[in-house]
Design a protein around this motif. Sequence first.
Motif, PDB file in Angstrom:
ATOM      1  N   GLU A  61      75.291 -99.978 -58.009  1.00  0.00           N
ATOM      2  CA  GLU A  61      76.206-100.595 -57.043  1.00  0.00           C
ATOM      3  C   GLU A  61      77.562 -99.890 -57.007  1.00  0.00           C
ATOM      4  N   LYS A  62      77.646 -98.779 -57.744  1.00  0.00           N
ATOM      5  CA  LYS A  62      78.879 -97.976 -57.824  1.00  0.00           C
ATOM      6  C   LYS A  62      80.059 -98.802 -58.333  1.00  0.00           C
ATOM      7  N   ASP A  63      79.769 -99.674 -59.287  1.00  0.00           N
ATOM      8  CA  ASP A  63      80.825-100.503 -59.876  1.00  0.00           C
ATOM      9  C   ASP A  63      81.363 -99.920 -61.183  1.00  0.00           C
ATOM     10  N   ALA A  64      80.882 -98.741 -61.573  1.00  0.00           N
ATOM     11  CA  ALA A  64      81.380 -98.079 -62.776  1.00  0.00           C
ATOM     12  C   ALA A  64      82.033 -96.761 -62.385  1.00  0.00           C
ATOM     13  N   VAL A  65      82.999 -96.333 -63.207  1.00  0.00           N
ATOM     14  CA  VAL A  65      83.706 -95.074 -62.960  1.00  0.00           C
ATOM     15  C   VAL A  65      83.069 -93.976 -63.804  1.00  0.00           C
ATOM     16  N   GLY A  66      82.642 -92.905 -63.173  1.00  0.00           N
ATOM     17  CA  GLY A  66      82.067 -91.795 -63.908  1.00  0.00           C
ATOM     18  C   GLY A  66      80.690 -92.112 -64.486  1.00  0.00           C
ATOM     19  N   THR A  67      80.297 -91.312 -65.470  1.00  0.00           N
ATOM     20  CA  THR A  67      78.995 -91.469 -66.117  1.00  0.00           C
ATOM     21  C   THR A  67      79.145 -92.274 -67.397  1.00  0.00           C
ATOM     22  N   PRO A  68      78.428 -93.388 -67.552  1.00  0.00           N
ATOM     23  CA  PRO A  68      78.520 -94.176 -68.793  1.00  0.00           C
ATOM     24  C   PRO A  68      78.152 -93.317 -70.006  1.00  0.00           C
ATOM     25  N   ALA A  69      78.812 -93.563 -71.114  1.00  0.00           N
ATOM     26  CA  ALA A  69      78.582 -92.786 -72.336  1.00  0.00           C
ATOM     27  C   ALA A  69      77.844 -93.633 -73.373  1.00  0.00           C
ATOM     28  N   THR A  70      76.808 -93.074 -73.968  1.00  0.00           N
ATOM     29  CA  THR A  70      76.094 -93.762 -75.049  1.00  0.00           C
ATOM     30  C   THR A  70      76.934 -93.661 -76.317  1.00  0.00           C
ATOM     31  N   PHE A  71      77.264 -94.800 -76.910  1.00  0.00           N
ATOM     32  CA  PHE A  71      78.133 -94.778 -78.085  1.00  0.00           C
ATOM     33  C   PHE A  71      77.427 -95.185 -79.370  1.00  0.00           C
TER      34      PHE A  71
END
Length: 283
Positions: A128-138
């Motif tokens: 839904e394009k509700d996040a900025v950039g690429t999520p990072a696995t932590f």
Amino acid sequence: MTRSARLTRRTLQGAGVGLAALMTLSACSSSTSSSTSPTSAASDDNPSAKSAPSGSPKLSGNVTVFAAASLQESFRALGKEFEKQHPGTRVDFNFGGSDTLAASITSGAPADVFAAASPKTMALVTAEKDAVGTPATFVRNQLEIATLPGNPGNVASLKDLTKPSLKVVLCARTVPCGAAAQKALNAAGLKLTPVSYEQDVKGALTKVELKEADAALVYRTDVHAAGDKVRGVEFPESAKAVNDYPIALLKNAPNAPAAQAFIALVRSAEGEKVLTGAGFLKP
């Protein structure tokens, strides 16, 4: 030497002293100007450089973090550390099933950060394009069986959970811990009918803690957090159902600068120490 000559010599000496003082003052002024001019120039060309002399901009206000239930203990500890490092900030948490949290975010719930227990649930937000950039696995997490203290049901394997005499609880299949449980059961070729499906991993664990169930498939981190309230039983099939945990800044974050700083803390060596100490695996 005549009186007129002596006066002339004194006048020249005074002028020399004055000239020396003026030269010294000019040198100091030039030095001061040269030490500040690069910063000023950088400020004109790069607005972010304006805060360089005093370091990063001071953070303030609330940071709202939506996070998977299994992160509760670790994130609360990191939240306190963040507030300590940045006086004037406060971290507010909303813990729950990742799918429920994702649905809230895509429906417009105000939040700054989303930390999910699987890439699949994070994808509900990124789609839904509700996040900025690429999520990072932590971090990553692995399943473990939680039994009653003392393990009265003698559970030693995943197969033992299929005993008709045992009351077993699973997470709902739509949440990451439930999907992982089903994946592990499929890998073992087992079918299991639980007495209930819970909406998040803490709900499943609580059933065992309250002795309303004999066992539950939860994360190893939840067994660790429960202490002596439950007993953990490892099983080899869990290696086939390890979950990656992604974290992301949300597009409409009310406090983006503080949110970015919180994510940085989670992904730092300090954050990793807290998370691995709780039983999480390195990404």
